[in-house]
Design an enzyme around this catalytic site. Structure first.
Site, PDB file in Angstrom:
ATOM      1  N   HIS A   3       0.787  -1.303   0.040  1.00  0.00           N
ATOM      2  CA  HIS A   3       0.043  -0.015   0.210  1.00  0.00           C
ATOM      3  C   HIS A   3       0.969   1.289   0.042  1.00  0.00           C
ATOM      4  CE1 HIS A   3      -2.070  -3.288   2.097  1.00  0.00           C
ATOM      5  NE2 HIS A   3      -3.046  -2.791   1.346  1.00  0.00           N
TER       6      HIS A   3
HETATM    7  S1  FES Z   1       1.644  -0.510   3.351  1.00  0.00           S
HETATM    8 FE1  FES Z   1      -0.033  -1.750   3.589  1.00  0.00          FE
HETATM    9  S2  FES Z   1       1.110  -3.864   4.332  1.00  0.00           S
HETATM   10 FE2  FES Z   1       3.041  -2.254   3.858  1.00  0.00          FE
END
Ligand code: FES
Length: 151
Positions: A116
């Site tokens: 993410h």
């Molecule tokens: S940014 Fe979501 S698990 Fe690393």
């Protein structure tokens, strides 16, 4: 013969087997193969551990950031061992949802989590993205200038 038969089980017990290591026994890591600017990943208690031999530039970058600007304020000095400032040892599990970040990626010359988009700096501190906390530093110590024990 009797003595030899007696010694073997002791030696055997002194070397933890794979299942003992997986259960949490400390591990020793030789740092000599890790050149400046490189890193390795080892496993301790089933967790990926990054060991990074930081460059001068990475250390300077990590130490020039105002702590108040960090989401999880912690000095670089508090995350490394005094006298071994080039060595960063962190648990490679993103504090957002647990992906394994990539080393030497992202905008901060540290770690990038592709799941993410969280970005950690060269001290393993969260700088941008949804992760709330820095990459944790596992318990470790230097047993010599070129060897650490994790756990
Ligand atoms: S940014 Fe979501 S698990 Fe690393």
């Amino acid at each position: 013969m009797g003595a030899a038969a007696f010694v073997w089980p002791l030696v055997s017990q002194m070397n933890p087997d794979a299942s003992t290591i997986a259960a949490g026994a400390p591990i020793e890591v030789d740092l000599t193969p890790i050149a400046t600017g490189q890193d390795i990943k080892v496993f301790w208690r089933g967790k990926p551990i990054y060991i990074m031999n930081r460059t001068k530039k990475q250390i300077e970058e990590a130490r020039s950031v105002p702590l108040a600007s960090l989401p999880d304020p912690q000095s670089d000095q508090a995350r490394v061992k005094e006298g071994h400032d080039n060595w960063l040892v962190v648990i490679g599990i993103c504090t957002h949802l647990g992906c394994v970040p990539l080393a030497h990626e992202g905008d901060y010359d540290g770690f990038f989590c592709p799941c993410h988009g969280s970005q950690y700096d060269s001290s393993g501190r969260i700088r941008r993205g949804p992760a709330p906390l820095n990459l944790p530093v596992p318990p470790y110590s230097f047993v010599s200038n070129t060897k650490i024990q994790i756990g």
